[in-house]
Enzyme design. Structure first.
Site, mmCIF file in Angstrom:
data_model
loop_
_atom_site.group_PDB
_atom_site.id
_atom_site.type_symbol
_atom_site.label_atom_id
_atom_site.label_comp_id
_atom_site.label_asym_id
_atom_site.label_seq_id
_atom_site.Cartn_x
_atom_site.Cartn_y
_atom_site.Cartn_z
ATOM 1 N N ARG A 1 5.128 -13.271 9.477
ATOM 2 C CA ARG A 1 5.812 -12.009 9.217
ATOM 3 C C ARG A 1 7.142 -11.978 9.968
ATOM 4 O O ARG A 1 7.348 -12.723 10.930
ATOM 5 C CB ARG A 1 4.937 -10.824 9.629
ATOM 6 C CG ARG A 1 4.566 -10.820 11.105
ATOM 7 C CD ARG A 1 3.620 -9.681 11.464
ATOM 8 N NE ARG A 1 4.295 -8.409 11.456
ATOM 9 C CZ ARG A 1 3.966 -7.387 10.655
ATOM 10 N NH1 ARG A 1 2.970 -7.494 9.806
ATOM 11 N NH2 ARG A 1 4.635 -6.248 10.708
ATOM 12 N N LYS B 1 4.411 0.518 9.809
ATOM 13 C CA LYS B 1 4.550 1.851 9.216
ATOM 14 C C LYS B 1 4.018 2.927 10.157
ATOM 15 O O LYS B 1 4.590 4.014 10.246
ATOM 16 C CB LYS B 1 3.784 1.908 7.895
ATOM 17 C CG LYS B 1 4.549 1.275 6.749
ATOM 18 C CD LYS B 1 3.741 1.396 5.471
ATOM 19 C CE LYS B 1 3.604 0.074 4.775
ATOM 20 N NZ LYS B 1 2.405 -0.064 3.982
ATOM 21 N N GLU C 1 0.885 -1.158 0.000
ATOM 22 C CA GLU C 1 0.000 0.000 0.000
ATOM 23 C C GLU C 1 0.931 1.218 0.000
ATOM 24 O O GLU C 1 1.814 1.290 0.857
ATOM 25 C CB GLU C 1 -0.816 -0.048 1.295
ATOM 26 C CG GLU C 1 -2.169 0.553 1.152
ATOM 27 C CD GLU C 1 -2.897 0.638 2.486
ATOM 28 O OE1 GLU C 1 -2.743 -0.257 3.332
ATOM 29 O OE2 GLU C 1 -3.622 1.633 2.651
HETATM 30 P P1 ATP Z 1 2.661 -2.237 8.038
HETATM 31 O O1 ATP Z 1 1.930 -3.039 9.074
HETATM 32 O O2 ATP Z 1 4.065 -1.940 8.389
HETATM 33 O O3 ATP Z 1 1.915 -1.039 7.570
HETATM 34 P P2 ATP Z 1 1.573 -3.633 5.901
HETATM 35 O O4 ATP Z 1 1.403 -5.094 5.917
HETATM 36 O O5 ATP Z 1 0.352 -2.852 6.173
HETATM 37 O O6 ATP Z 1 2.759 -3.219 6.823
HETATM 38 P P3 ATP Z 1 1.708 -3.430 3.068
HETATM 39 O O7 ATP Z 1 2.145 -2.283 2.261
HETATM 40 O O8 ATP Z 1 0.292 -3.829 3.024
HETATM 41 O O9 ATP Z 1 2.154 -3.103 4.547
HETATM 42 O O10 ATP Z 1 2.635 -4.689 2.820
HETATM 43 C C1 ATP Z 1 3.014 -5.181 1.568
HETATM 44 C C2 ATP Z 1 3.410 -6.618 1.722
HETATM 45 O O11 ATP Z 1 4.486 -6.757 2.649
HETATM 46 C C3 ATP Z 1 2.275 -7.471 2.219
HETATM 47 O O12 ATP Z 1 2.193 -8.603 1.399
HETATM 48 C C4 ATP Z 1 2.669 -7.819 3.615
HETATM 49 O O13 ATP Z 1 2.178 -9.071 3.978
HETATM 50 C C5 ATP Z 1 4.192 -7.779 3.572
HETATM 51 N N1 ATP Z 1 4.748 -7.463 4.884
HETATM 52 C C6 ATP Z 1 4.483 -6.373 5.642
HETATM 53 N N2 ATP Z 1 5.135 -6.436 6.821
HETATM 54 C C7 ATP Z 1 5.835 -7.599 6.811
HETATM 55 C C8 ATP Z 1 6.716 -8.253 7.748
HETATM 56 N N3 ATP Z 1 6.998 -7.725 8.939
HETATM 57 N N4 ATP Z 1 7.252 -9.442 7.383
HETATM 58 C C9 ATP Z 1 6.992 -9.974 6.189
HETATM 59 N N5 ATP Z 1 6.176 -9.423 5.268
HETATM 60 C C10 ATP Z 1 5.601 -8.247 5.566
HETATM 61 MG MG MG Z 2 -1.309 -3.609 4.941
#
Ligand code: ATP
Ligand code: MG
Length: 605
Positions: free
Chosen positions: A303, A313, A68
């Site tokens: 994760r 984030k 995102e």
């Molecule tokens: P955040 O919680 O930091 O905002 P998010 O999952 O909302 O992270 P996205 O931009 O939706 O952020 O993530 C893009 C991809 O990265 C998704 O497929 C998500 O599953 C993966 N991802 C995010 N954080 C992790 C993590 N700590 N370990 C592995 N993969 C991750």
């Molecule tokens: Mg997300």
């Protein structure tokens, strides 16, 4: 599905071949069985009709990384990028970079650029066979709307106008089934008309939502008629004001995967409970002939949780907005831009991703294993250099007696790399000058040596590394009693690399920088940002465990080869660790270095 965890905590010199893991086994099995062999690919994402007449897909699998664009990527995303792009690369597939930009409120074009940079810097590309697979989910809004109308026509969705509170109360909980909405039994025609009014801007924000009609008594709460569209008057960074209704993530994501002909949709464990809806939706869209068959399938992995780090984030944004760090690229931040500025290399992060592996159960990875990967990558790459971080002046009092005049200097030389990489010519040696005055580390002199101390104290013989053996004769103290100068005598004929080098035995060799050609540099000594291993575990306020000593800045003396560094160039400062010329502030004539990592894992020791 196999759930064998293959994650392991690295040992620094583990060079095991790429570990297979449960995701790779699933893909291997699908490849062997030809699960997706009949898939077609029209060269761009689209519905069933779009792909139907196209040739068979030459990519054996299609994966995607779907961020995102609402912030900078962090080390957890790096794991996901390495996993998806790495599997596609290794297995004859393609990996798409897709901006999951269906939420108009939090997203920004600025982040889109930063995410593209991060993926490329990590060493991956969304281009394959001359085609670019860079997509944005907002391009699929028209199809999503059509899919919603299809569900309405089929009696598989309805417009719910309950208040938000009623909707929440009627959802039930783990022990209690939900209650059907009074709007649930509207006819398809009524629903369709009302949904078109939603789209047409005739209803206020929040006045109604579109819900899938599944089962209010399902033990999986995600199947209790999940909301799939909401009304939100917000300007989208790409589609502007065209829409006042936006799809929910649960509805949008499976459709994005399907239009892009993704085979294996890999996500983190928190989406496990959403998989039944993912399958429900795509099943119906295949039945209606809207999307190609077979549809993608979702698989979940744990994760990355890294000790001494927060990876969310939102929390990282708080560190920036409350000025606990200098920005998203502060070298203490676990963002990809922060790690890069800290001195991390793409190779180190790829190695890390491979080491930690992929598993189905959550665990914490020790921060030391990330650091170990960087050391391992830089060991045979980063040129050596001497830097004195806590300088104390050393005067060789017999210099003029031995060499004729006080201003005399002599070139010394040491290799830039102790072992150059196989098949590569060794880089040119470093050259630096020794003269009457040199800078040494303050801790390398003791007027009264503690037991076992081998460095400078009166009467002791020590080698200035790459230079001469010297004999310490004493020191000068300033008015406050602090040692302000160390005095010694140079022993002629003992220079390193000359026949007399071993004629006298030195107890130790110390690092130093000549006063004649040394250059002053700002050195930023970074340490971990948090002093707790799990700063945000159990909902704890991570701001309470910030390490107050995560940055100290010193004025150091560095040898000339270091002063000539290019921004982003990495070095091993002998005995101190790995350092990088800061990509932002370092300039010719004004060197600035960041400590990337120490030589050994010394945290807490
Ligand atoms: P955040 O919680 O930091 O905002 P998010 O999952 O909302 O992270 P996205 O931009 O939706 O952020 O993530 C893009 C991809 O990265 C998704 O497929 C998500 O599953 C993966 N991802 C995010 N954080 C992790 C993590 N700590 N370990 C592995 N993969 C991750
Ligand atoms: Mg997300």
């Amino acid at each position: 599905m196999s759930s064998t965890p293959t994650s392991f905590h690295s040992t620094p010199h583990d060079t095991a071949p790429k570990a297979s893991h449960f995701l790779r086994q699933i893909i291997d099995k699908d490849l062997a069985e030809g699960t997706y062999a009949s898939r077609r690919w029209a060269g761009s994402p689209g519905d069933a009709a779009h792909h139907a007449a196209a040739p068979l897909d030459s990519a054996r699998i299609r994966l995607r990384f779907p961020p995102e664009p609402n912030g900078y990527l962090h080390v957890g995303h790096a794991k996901s990028i390495c996993l998806n792009f790495g599997l596609a690369r290794d297995l004859g597939g393609v990996c798409h970079l897709r901006f999951d930009d269906t939420n108009p409120e939090k997203e920004d074009q600025l982040y889109v650029r930063a995410i593209m940079d991060a993926v490329q810097w990590l060493g991956f590309s969304w281009e394959s066979g001359g085609a670019s697979h860079l997509y944005q989910a907002s391009d699929y809004f028209d199809f999503m709307y059509r899919a919603a109308e299809y569900l309405l026509e089929q009696g598989l969705a309805y417009v719910d106008e309950q208040s938000a509170e009623d909707m929440r109360a009627h959802r039930g909980d783990f022990g209690k089934p939900g209650v059907n909405s009074p709007f649930r039994d509207r006819t398809p025609a009524e629903n369709l008309a009302r949904f078109r009014q939603m789209r047409g801007g005739e209803l206020d924000d929040g006045a109604a939502v579109l819900r899938a009609k599944i089962d209010m008594a399902s033990p999986n709460i995600n199947l209790r008629d999940p909301a799939i569209y909401r009304i939100r008057r917000a300007t989208h960074h790409h589609t502007g004001d065209v829409w006042c209704i936006y799809p929910m993530y649960t509805f949008a994501h499976p459709i994005e995967d399907a239009l892009e002909q993704i085979t294996h949709s890999i996500c983190t464990l928190e989406f496990e409970d959403q998989r039944p809806f993912y399958d429900w939706l795509l099943h119906h869209l295949v039945q209606g002939g809207l999307i190609a068959s077979p549809p993608p399938r979702q698989y979940e992995f744990a994760r990355l949780n890294l000790s001494y780090v927060v990876t969310s984030k939102r929390k990282l944004a708080q560190l920036v907005s409350e000025a606990k760090v200098s920005g998203w690229d502060d070298p203490r931040m676990p963002t990809i831009v922060g790690l890069r500025r800290r001195g991390y290399t793409p190779e180190a992060l790829q190695l890390f991703a491979e080491r930690i592996g992929v598993s189905k159960s959550d665990s914490w990875i020790d921060y030391a294993s990330l650091e170990g990967c960087l050391r391992e990558d830089l060991e045979n790459k980063a040129h050596r250099g001497m830097a004195v971080l806590a300088p104390l002046k050393l005067v060789l009092s017999n210099w003029a007696e031995v060499f004729g005049q006080d201003s005399y200097t002599e070139d010394c030389s040491l290799p830039a790399l102790p072992h150059s990489p196989e098949g590569q010519a060794p880089p040119a040696a470093r050259v630096f000058k020794i003269g009457r005055e040199v800078w040494i580390e303050r801790e390398d002199f003791e007027e009264v040596p503690p037991k076992g101390y081998k460095r400078l104290f009166p009467g002791n013989l020590v080698r200035l590394k790459g230079g001469y053996v010297i004999e310490c004769t004493g020191c000068v103290r300033d008015a406050s009693g602090q040692v302000s100068e160390v005095q010694a005598k140079v022993i002629p004929g003992t220079k390193s690399g000359t026949p007399g080098a071993d004629s006298v035995k030195a107890k130790a060799a110390i690092t130093w920088v000549g006063a004649a050609d040394g250059v002053q540099a700002e050195v930023r000594l970074y340490d971990r940002l948090f002093s707790e291993a799990h700063p945000d575990a159990g909902g704890r306020d991570f701001m309470q465990s910030l390490n107050p000593d995560s940055l100290s800045v010193v004025t150091a003396w560095v040898e000339p080869s270091l002063a000539q560094a290019l921004p982003d160039q990495k070095f091993q400062f002998e005995r101190h660790g790995y350092f990088v010329a800061d990509r932002v502030d370092h300039a010719a004539g004004k060197p600035v270095f960041n400590r990337a990592v120490g030589l050994k894992d010394s945290w807490g020791k």
